[in-house]
Design an enzyme around this catalytic site. Sequence first.
Site, PDB file in Angstrom:
ATOM      1  N   ILE A  46       0.826  -1.219   0.000  1.00  0.00           N
ATOM      2  CA  ILE A  46       0.000   0.000   0.000  1.00  0.00           C
ATOM      3  C   ILE A  46       0.858   1.265   0.000  1.00  0.00           C
ATOM      4  CG2 ILE A  46      -0.308   0.303   2.501  1.00  0.00           C
ATOM      5  CD1 ILE A  46      -3.373   0.709   1.728  1.00  0.00           C
ATOM      6  N   ASN A  57      -3.374   1.585  15.514  1.00  0.00           N
ATOM      7  CA  ASN A  57      -3.931   1.245  16.840  1.00  0.00           C
ATOM      8  C   ASN A  57      -4.361   2.543  17.518  1.00  0.00           C
ATOM      9  OD1 ASN A  57      -1.648   2.351  18.422  1.00  0.00           O
ATOM     10  ND2 ASN A  57      -0.526   0.696  17.407  1.00  0.00           N
ATOM     11  N   GLY A  78       3.216  -4.415  11.072  1.00  0.00           N
ATOM     12  CA  GLY A  78       2.342  -4.621   9.907  1.00  0.00           C
ATOM     13  C   GLY A  78       2.307  -3.441   8.954  1.00  0.00           C
ATOM     14  N   VAL A  79       1.115  -3.144   8.484  1.00  0.00           N
ATOM     15  CA  VAL A  79       0.962  -2.083   7.491  1.00  0.00           C
ATOM     16  C   VAL A  79       1.273  -0.715   8.132  1.00  0.00           C
ATOM     17  CG1 VAL A  79      -1.536  -1.671   7.748  1.00  0.00           C
ATOM     18  CG2 VAL A  79      -0.479  -1.469   5.520  1.00  0.00           C
ATOM     19  N   ASP A  80       0.959  -0.580   9.405  1.00  0.00           N
ATOM     20  CA  ASP A  80       1.238   0.654  10.150  1.00  0.00           C
ATOM     21  C   ASP A  80       2.746   0.946  10.137  1.00  0.00           C
ATOM     22  OD1 ASP A  80       0.797   2.795  11.777  1.00  0.00           O
ATOM     23  OD2 ASP A  80       0.283   1.660  13.582  1.00  0.00           O
ATOM     24  N   SER A  98      -7.600  -4.864  10.189  1.00  0.00           N
ATOM     25  CA  SER A  98      -7.826  -5.809  11.312  1.00  0.00           C
ATOM     26  C   SER A  98      -7.476  -7.266  11.013  1.00  0.00           C
ATOM     27  CB  SER A  98      -9.284  -5.768  11.805  1.00  0.00           C
ATOM     28  OG  SER A  98      -9.484  -4.707  12.697  1.00  0.00           O
ATOM     29  N   THR A  99      -7.058  -7.570   9.789  1.00  0.00           N
ATOM     30  CA  THR A  99      -6.886  -8.996   9.449  1.00  0.00           C
ATOM     31  C   THR A  99      -5.479  -9.528   9.729  1.00  0.00           C
ATOM     32  OG1 THR A  99      -6.259  -8.552   7.170  1.00  0.00           O
ATOM     33  CG2 THR A  99      -8.607  -8.811   7.615  1.00  0.00           C
ATOM     34  N   GLY A 100      -4.615  -8.685  10.295  1.00  0.00           N
ATOM     35  CA  GLY A 100      -3.265  -9.137  10.641  1.00  0.00           C
ATOM     36  C   GLY A 100      -3.170  -9.329  12.150  1.00  0.00           C
ATOM     37  N   ALA A 101      -2.465  -8.426  12.799  1.00  0.00           N
ATOM     38  CA  ALA A 101      -2.258  -8.533  14.245  1.00  0.00           C
ATOM     39  C   ALA A 101      -3.574  -8.578  15.017  1.00  0.00           C
ATOM     40  CB  ALA A 101      -1.423  -7.346  14.717  1.00  0.00           C
TER      41      ALA A 101
HETATM   42  N1  AR6 Z   1       0.551  -3.284   2.164  1.00  0.00           N
HETATM   43  C1  AR6 Z   1      -0.677  -3.805   2.143  1.00  0.00           C
HETATM   44  N2  AR6 Z   1      -1.122  -4.642   3.100  1.00  0.00           N
HETATM   45  C2  AR6 Z   1      -0.286  -4.982   4.091  1.00  0.00           C
HETATM   46  C3  AR6 Z   1       1.033  -4.472   4.172  1.00  0.00           C
HETATM   47  C4  AR6 Z   1       1.457  -3.576   3.151  1.00  0.00           C
HETATM   48  N3  AR6 Z   1       2.657  -3.037   3.139  1.00  0.00           N
HETATM   49  N4  AR6 Z   1       1.622  -4.994   5.290  1.00  0.00           N
HETATM   50  C5  AR6 Z   1       0.712  -5.808   5.869  1.00  0.00           C
HETATM   51  N5  AR6 Z   1      -0.432  -5.798   5.154  1.00  0.00           N
HETATM   52  P1  AR6 Z   1      -1.946  -5.418  10.261  1.00  0.00           P
HETATM   53  P2  AR6 Z   1      -4.341  -4.969  11.911  1.00  0.00           P
HETATM   54  C6  AR6 Z   1      -1.695  -6.504   5.422  1.00  0.00           C
HETATM   55  O1  AR6 Z   1      -1.394  -6.365  11.271  1.00  0.00           O
HETATM   56  O2  AR6 Z   1      -4.689  -6.403  11.877  1.00  0.00           O
HETATM   57  C7  AR6 Z   1      -0.126  -2.804  13.921  1.00  0.00           C
HETATM   58  O3  AR6 Z   1       0.933  -3.098  14.787  1.00  0.00           O
HETATM   59  C8  AR6 Z   1      -1.629  -7.722   6.297  1.00  0.00           C
HETATM   60  O4  AR6 Z   1      -1.325  -8.873   5.532  1.00  0.00           O
HETATM   61  O5  AR6 Z   1      -1.016  -4.435   9.655  1.00  0.00           O
HETATM   62  O6  AR6 Z   1      -5.421  -3.953  11.710  1.00  0.00           O
HETATM   63  C9  AR6 Z   1      -0.905  -1.579  14.374  1.00  0.00           C
HETATM   64  O7  AR6 Z   1      -0.094  -0.625  15.011  1.00  0.00           O
HETATM   65  C10 AR6 Z   1      -3.041  -7.792   6.841  1.00  0.00           C
HETATM   66  O8  AR6 Z   1      -3.895  -8.488   5.936  1.00  0.00           O
HETATM   67  O9  AR6 Z   1      -3.173  -4.546  10.896  1.00  0.00           O
HETATM   68  C11 AR6 Z   1      -1.921  -2.167  15.314  1.00  0.00           C
HETATM   69  O10 AR6 Z   1      -1.405  -2.331  16.608  1.00  0.00           O
HETATM   70  C12 AR6 Z   1      -3.478  -6.338   6.879  1.00  0.00           C
HETATM   71  O11 AR6 Z   1      -2.489  -5.605   6.164  1.00  0.00           O
HETATM   72  C13 AR6 Z   1      -2.224  -3.502  14.720  1.00  0.00           C
HETATM   73  O12 AR6 Z   1      -1.054  -3.867  13.983  1.00  0.00           O
HETATM   74  C14 AR6 Z   1      -3.632  -5.772   8.250  1.00  0.00           C
HETATM   75  O13 AR6 Z   1      -2.637  -6.294   9.132  1.00  0.00           O
HETATM   76  C15 AR6 Z   1      -3.377  -3.448  13.748  1.00  0.00           C
HETATM   77  O14 AR6 Z   1      -3.675  -4.735  13.329  1.00  0.00           O
END
Ligand code: AR6
Length: 288
Positions: A25, A38, A46-48, A131-134
């Site tokens: 992204i 968060n 993750g994406v953040d 929300s689908t990651g951590a």
């Molecule tokens: N581009 C697109 N999608 C991505 C990327 C990227 N570069 N990296 C990961 N994803 P997550 P959450 C996907 O964990 O579940 C953070 O620590 C990944 O495969 O990033 O909302 C925040 O600070 C997954 O499908 O976000 C919060 O504490 C999706 O992005 C917490 O994680 C979301 O995964 C939020 O958790």
Amino acid sequence: MSRGSDPPLMQRPLSERVTVVEGDITEQHVDAIVNAANESLLGGGGVDGAIHRAAGPGLLAECRRLGGCQPGDAKITAGYNLPARFVIHTVGPVWQGGTHGEDDLLASCYTRSLELAEARGIRTIAFPAISTGAFGFPLPRATVIAVRTVLSFLSRSDSISQVIFVCHGKRAFDLYLDAVCELAGEYATPTGLHPPAPTTQGTGRGVLQEQVRAQLGTIEEVWGVRFVDKERLARTIGERCGDRWGADSVTAGLNSWVAVLGKKGDIEVPPGVLDRILDGTRQRFSHR
Ligand code: AR6
């Protein structure tokens, strides 16, 4: 790019305003990218983490001034070193089994992000799978909510020209593509069947049946038909579907069935047809 001679956005099929890509992204050349943050808005994994790394320290400095963000809400900052001009930070729900309002909170993340984008005149926006990651939200269920909420918003507003779902991996890409193909048709009937926007209330059985009844009424209006067994249909769908999302899928299936039937006036839905549609919905949701 000028689209001067194209029909207004509201008249274009919604599927043209939604794109699914597999990728990162942070590399998207859009007006705004959405961050799955968060409550602190001070960065994370993750994406953040990827967004903060690519944007540079200016992003964190601006985030510090925002005072955090509630789950289901969103806040906007500049994009700093990113190709995107803005970052919309939203906080998804932590998955707790699905009985703690997670569906509504997730839908609210998409709606609030789009409302903020609309208010800022943003035309193109990219979403990750919030929300689908951590946070552990099951991807198939999150995908349906994401796509349905975005389509519902687009069907009511012509401010956003393009929404890109950026998928991390092939599985997410396939799920998103399936959902867009399946759900876009619901909103693209000739006279425009627009199921009610997701609301944050009304999850009881009676309310569910009331919503189903209203959707059946919309199908009747759109196709010029009358369900002779409307009460039974509403009751059966309300009783056999656990939640609004399941019921929405069944009424979408019924809508397609009526469209293909091509008949006007009184129609009766054979029990076998309803069973098939209900089974299809269960299958779709069974891999949660
Ligand atoms: N581009 C697109 N999608 C991505 C990327 C990227 N570069 N990296 C990961 N994803 P997550 P959450 C996907 O964990 O579940 C953070 O620590 C990944 O495969 O990033 O909302 C925040 O600070 C997954 O499908 O976000 C919060 O504490 C999706 O992005 C917490 O994680 C979301 O995964 C939020 O958790």
